[in-house]
Motif scaffolding. Sequence first.
Motif, PDB file in Angstrom:
ATOM      1  N   GLU A  64       0.830  -1.207   0.000  1.00  0.00           N
ATOM      2  CA  GLU A  64       0.000   0.000   0.000  1.00  0.00           C
ATOM      3  C   GLU A  64       0.864   1.257   0.000  1.00  0.00           C
ATOM      4  OE1 GLU A  64      -2.444  -0.466   3.404  1.00  0.00           O
ATOM      5  OE2 GLU A  64      -3.717  -2.033   2.525  1.00  0.00           O
ATOM      6  N   THR A  65       1.960   1.206   0.798  1.00  0.00           N
ATOM      7  CA  THR A  65       2.861   2.356   0.843  1.00  0.00           C
ATOM      8  C   THR A  65       3.520   2.589  -0.504  1.00  0.00           C
ATOM      9  OG1 THR A  65       3.305   1.961   3.189  1.00  0.00           O
ATOM     10  CG2 THR A  65       4.881   3.333   1.987  1.00  0.00           C
ATOM     11  N   LEU A  66       3.995   1.463  -1.107  1.00  0.00           N
ATOM     12  CA  LEU A  66       4.631   1.584  -2.419  1.00  0.00           C
ATOM     13  C   LEU A  66       3.647   2.095  -3.463  1.00  0.00           C
ATOM     14  CD1 LEU A  66       6.811  -1.658  -2.505  1.00  0.00           C
ATOM     15  CD2 LEU A  66       7.601   0.706  -2.251  1.00  0.00           C
ATOM     16  N   GLU A  67       2.420   1.558  -3.427  1.00  0.00           N
ATOM     17  CA  GLU A  67       1.419   1.997  -4.386  1.00  0.00           C
ATOM     18  C   GLU A  67       1.103   3.477  -4.193  1.00  0.00           C
ATOM     19  OE1 GLU A  67      -3.120   0.865  -5.830  1.00  0.00           O
ATOM     20  OE2 GLU A  67      -2.110  -0.324  -4.320  1.00  0.00           O
ATOM     21  N   SER A  68       0.980   3.872  -2.914  1.00  0.00           N
ATOM     22  CA  SER A  68       0.708   5.286  -2.634  1.00  0.00           C
ATOM     23  C   SER A  68       1.859   6.162  -3.096  1.00  0.00           C
ATOM     24  CB  SER A  68       0.477   5.470  -1.129  1.00  0.00           C
ATOM     25  OG  SER A  68       0.310   6.834  -0.808  1.00  0.00           O
ATOM     26  N   ARG A  69       3.095   5.665  -2.859  1.00  0.00           N
ATOM     27  CA  ARG A  69       4.255   6.448  -3.265  1.00  0.00           C
ATOM     28  C   ARG A  69       4.332   6.553  -4.783  1.00  0.00           C
ATOM     29  NH1 ARG A  69       9.706   4.637  -0.535  1.00  0.00           N
ATOM     30  NH2 ARG A  69       8.414   5.225   1.249  1.00  0.00           N
TER      31      ARG A  69
END
Length: 646
Positions: free
Chosen positions: A253-258
Amino acid sequence: MPESNPIQALRAATGASGLWEWDIASNTLYTDDGFADLYGIDRVAGQTGVPAETFFRAIHPEDRSRIRIAVAGILSGAELFSKEFRLVTPQNVTIWVHARGRAHTNDEDEPQKFTGVLVDVTDRKKTEERLRIAQTAGGIGTFEYVDGFATATISHQFCRLLGLHPALSLPVQTINSTLQPGQPLLLPDSRHGVVPETIDAIFRITRNDDGASRWIARRGEILREGSGFRLIGVIYDVTDAQETEAALRELNETLESRVQSELVIRHRAVDALRQAQKMESIGQLTGGIAHDFNNLLMAISSSLELLKKRLPNDPQYNRLIDNAQQATERGAGLTQRMLAFARKQDLKSEPVDVAGLIGGMTHLLRHTLGPAWTLAFDLPGGFPSVVADANQVEMAIINLTVNARDAMADGGTIRVTTDRCQVMAGDIVDLAGGEYIRISVHDEGEGMDAETLQRATEPFFTTKGVGKGTGLGLSMVDGLAKQMNGTFTLRSTPGQGTSATLWLPVADDQASVPVAPTRVSQPDTTIGPLKILAVDDDALILMNTTEFLQDLGHQVVEALSGKEALALLDKHPDIDLIITDQSMPNMSGLQLVAKARERRPDLPVLIVSGYGEIPQNSQTGLVKLDKPFNQAQLSRSLHDALAIRA
């Protein structure tokens, strides 16, 4: 290696580690550098392929046989290949790869080529292994429960996992007390009236002995006994697996958000770059058009002035000429706005008291707006001066108040305010860190939507009707602000009005002064005739300038270029003054002045330009005359140039 566009595309999409193409007819393997590095293939100069057997060289011995069988199927006519296996790299490191490929056949469906990609899946395999180990790391507890009984038979490991005292049997209520409400550990889910044959579930428990929160997995089987059933199963700790999965989800989720944030930032940066490039191109075009238009206006206005002197004093003639001259003056005002947007007008920067300047404009502003609009001022005293061109700031304020008036067709209140603020570098786009005075004009009009607001400062963009505006007002203010090392901002909400703000830097002790020196003398009509060298690459302007000068009683020597002017200066040592255009090909006016003063250091110079391309302090002892000019302005400038020499 032969090109294979579909495989190249697959590699780009999957992040493949290697690429191959197997020519079945020649039994030759072609690879890219990634494949060669993984397999330890040594590149030989001029080598285009290696024996196909190389494909199996680095495969782990335990996996090699099944991969050979799978490849044999491809060579025998199978179409698709998808296998996971281990490779032992040249560095003796074991990695997992997923090989995906396909056979390419001829018209007789005979395989000709076998192409594919290797994708490194080592990280995924390690994660799967960690999850598998975590599922059994806490040990296994067993239980048996008979439908209708209040207790269950359990193992010591079962009790340890739940933090209960060791026992051979415990009440179901005690066992379920470790779970969250509504999650019976030992009862199958029979909410729909049907008891399943097997039960698999994961529960969150709070251990009775230490209060620790854990995740427990349950697996069991239902044994039917008449109308009832017996449940036999096991439980085991899967906390590590759950936490690993949660961490992976959070990471994804963090990577996708980033990634999404980076894409948004990149798109905004691209849009901003495109907008900046567009505005730069428009600015260059506008400045060029304004320059040429100024030359045309100069030729027209000077011709009209000379014509009026030579025609009989007829009221009808005079009225027509006056109309034409007024039109040229309006055209000159338009070019000034265009030059302001292009940031190429000549500014006379000096310390300006903003409150005093606006205070002196109140009568003019009220007269300009009309009785239906109320002007309200908030102009605190005691602010430091700003570095600006006072005349241009006045023009900007008039433009902004007129725009505010036009936004309120039925009348209303327009507020003009000033305040002082400190700006940090990066706080506002295009604005350096420092202290600024803000001049804001607020209206209560219809406001602008986001699209209109974004385009509001583009030249020639207007929301007014045909003939009601040039679309240069806000672009002029924007260009002016940036040319004075400030900026211009707009805030607007549909239905709530607009705030237009001009940011101007506070003057320091080294505040700049105007390029042209202060006039030290008034026109002296008794000045004797001069021999003047007039230089301009535009023949029409040169002719009319000469007519002006001769009409004033001076002798004129004409030159159409800087090179020609220098030759005439050498030929006529009695020349008293040079009047030259600035923007000329091959040699600009400033370059001409520099070369002329190598010959005559004290020679008075009058430099003419309708374009703000003369740097401040570029030459000393210069008087600048803006195009278009009339004969009276020319006469005053000649006296100023002579006064500097004196």
